[in-house]
Structure formats: C-alpha cells, structure tokens
Design a protein around this motif. Sequence first.
Motif, short mmCIF file in Angstrom:
data_model
loop_
_atom_site.label_atom_id
_atom_site.label_comp_id
_atom_site.label_asym_id
_atom_site.label_seq_id
_atom_site.Cartn_x
_atom_site.Cartn_y
_atom_site.Cartn_z
N GLN A 2 0.80 -1.20 0.00
CA GLN A 2 0.00 0.00 0.00
C GLN A 2 0.84 1.26 0.00
O GLN A 2 0.48 2.26 -0.63
CB GLN A 2 -0.92 -0.01 1.23
CG GLN A 2 -1.89 1.16 1.27
CD GLN A 2 -2.71 1.14 2.54
OE1 GLN A 2 -2.42 0.42 3.47
NE2 GLN A 2 -3.74 1.95 2.59
N GLY A 3 1.97 1.25 0.69
CA GLY A 3 2.74 2.46 0.87
C GLY A 3 3.71 2.79 -0.24
O GLY A 3 4.44 3.76 -0.15
N GLU A 61 6.66 3.69 5.49
CA GLU A 61 5.55 3.58 4.55
C GLU A 61 4.17 3.89 5.13
O GLU A 61 3.41 4.65 4.54
CB GLU A 61 5.55 2.20 3.89
CG GLU A 61 6.70 2.02 2.91
CD GLU A 61 6.69 0.63 2.26
OE1 GLU A 61 5.80 -0.17 2.62
OE2 GLU A 61 7.56 0.37 1.43
N PRO A 62 3.82 3.32 6.29
CA PRO A 62 2.46 3.59 6.80
C PRO A 62 2.22 5.03 7.23
O PRO A 62 1.07 5.39 7.54
CB PRO A 62 2.36 2.64 8.00
CG PRO A 62 3.40 1.61 7.79
CD PRO A 62 4.51 2.33 7.10
N HIS A 64 2.99 7.78 5.39
CA HIS A 64 2.73 8.70 4.30
C HIS A 64 1.29 9.20 4.41
O HIS A 64 0.38 8.44 4.75
CB HIS A 64 2.96 8.03 2.94
CG HIS A 64 2.94 9.00 1.81
ND1 HIS A 64 1.78 9.38 1.19
CD2 HIS A 64 3.94 9.68 1.20
CE1 HIS A 64 2.05 10.25 0.23
NE2 HIS A 64 3.36 10.45 0.22
N TRP A 67 -1.55 7.06 3.10
CA TRP A 67 -1.75 5.71 3.62
C TRP A 67 -3.02 5.66 4.46
O TRP A 67 -3.23 6.49 5.35
CB TRP A 67 -0.55 5.31 4.47
CG TRP A 67 -0.56 3.89 4.95
CD1 TRP A 67 -1.30 3.39 5.98
CD2 TRP A 67 0.21 2.81 4.44
NE1 TRP A 67 -1.04 2.06 6.15
CE2 TRP A 67 -0.12 1.67 5.21
CE3 TRP A 67 1.14 2.69 3.41
CZ2 TRP A 67 0.45 0.42 4.99
CZ3 TRP A 67 1.72 1.45 3.19
CH2 TRP A 67 1.38 0.34 3.96
N ARG A 69 -4.84 3.87 7.34
CA ARG A 69 -4.48 2.98 8.43
C ARG A 69 -5.48 3.08 9.57
O ARG A 69 -6.12 4.11 9.77
CB ARG A 69 -3.07 3.28 8.93
CG ARG A 69 -2.87 4.68 9.49
CD ARG A 69 -1.42 4.88 9.93
NE ARG A 69 -1.23 6.16 10.58
CZ ARG A 69 -0.80 7.26 9.96
NH1 ARG A 69 -0.51 7.19 8.67
NH2 ARG A 69 -0.64 8.39 10.60
#
Length: 256
Positions: A2-3, A61-62, A64, A67, A69
């Motif tokens: 995803q990221g 990554e998570p 950004h 993202w 979450r």
Amino acid sequence: MQGEPPFAQGRAEWRAQALANFPFEIVETSGENAFATWKELKTAGRGAPVVVGADVGNVLEPFHPQWQRRSVAEILYAADAIKFPKDLFSMRRDESAADLAALRKVQPAYLSEDEHEPPPGEWPAMEFPSMGLSIAHDLMTRKPFPNVHIVLVPTDDSTTIPAHLHWGSWNECPAPEYHVAALRHWRGAYGAELVGLGRDTIDLKVARKPATRGEALELARVQYAYCNDIIDQGTGSYSVLAAGLMADDWWFFWWD
C-alpha cells in the motif's frame, strides 16, 4: 504494498512526506553498537526502542499522508481478542481454504486439499551460526552497517510497537495485531523482547530457550504458522529450526 510511492511521484519526495509525518524520535548509532545502544535506551525513559536498520525508510511507509491505516487503539483492541497461537492456526487455515477456492476457479480439476507442511527432518548434528541482531548487519557480508537507526516509541510496553508502527499485512506477513499477540505470548513463555524491525524482518531476543526437543518442535510449528519463510526458504525442516531455537537466544523472522 500500500505504501509504495506512485510512479508519477518521486521516491525522494514520497519519503520526505512520510518522514515529515513520522511522529517518533529517531536515534542514530553504529551497527556494531546497535544492541548496546538499544539496551541503554530501554532504561532511558524516552520510550520503547526498536532498531530499524540502516534505512529508516524501512518503517516509514504507513506514515505517508496517503496511507489508510487503523488507529493504534483499534489494532490493540483486536490484539486483545486473539488467543495465540490457536487463532493464528485458524487464520492460516482460513487463508489456505480461500487460496484453494480461488485456485479452483481457474483450475476446476484441482482437487487437493492438502495443506503444505514442511518435513520433520533429522535433528542436525551441528549448530548453525546465530543471526544475532540481523537488522544491524549486511546479511551478505555479515559486517555491521556503519550507521543504523533506532526508533523510540512512546510506550512502556514494547509488545505494542508493531501496532504503533502499523507493521504487517502484506503477503504472508500477519496483520499488526497478530504480531502484538505473538510478542505478548512469547514474552510470557520465553522472555522474548522485540529488538529489531526491518522492512520485512523481525529480530527477537529471548531470556529462556525451549528446554526439550519436544518443546522446541512445538515452538517451531507455531513459528512456521507465524512466518513460513523461515523454513520454506530457510531451515528446510522443523527439526533444524527447533535445534536452532534450543541453541540460540536470538529469533529471526523474514517474510518474502
């Protein structure tokens, strides 16, 4: 994953945005001193430390802005409901059933329902070298990185680090709540502590090793359900993994 940054957006720009949104303190040290620094930070009152390697991008990554979450509270609530390892085995069985159903849609004649199971194998006659704190070393040369990063997560419970870092949920890597549940279970059983967390690896340090071959083999089966690549692309059998668990106080996990 995803990221991953879109092709139209430069990776450097994407990284800068994720880093600007990263809420945790980052400490730099050398790979050679990473574990010693981790131990010092553990008692410094600045949060729970975790070594993330030479590239802090391993855990960015998570964070950004694009993202999507869940909240940390949602992940920890889910972790509270997990009975580990029972629910881990159930989750893997459900995944296998879903994979089989999908395969039968494209190959209707495919009838096998056998779950992949590694061989028991022979108990090895020799010990294998420890991975140690793998995240602080180049795995090809085994030399420590000149510089590594340690993230300080504002919690007094290090088992919650995967929830705070939103770590997991790709390929065969479990969702963050399963990592939290695993860490809680292994902390109680073996005094396990999360020391290293990379893009796709985990390093745990344990205070107690399995005392018997039977215990080690049962632990190996749980670890295989948690991370099949440690056997499928690593030790090759339960017995080799179990022997390592009896000999080494470092546990290494890697998801391809």
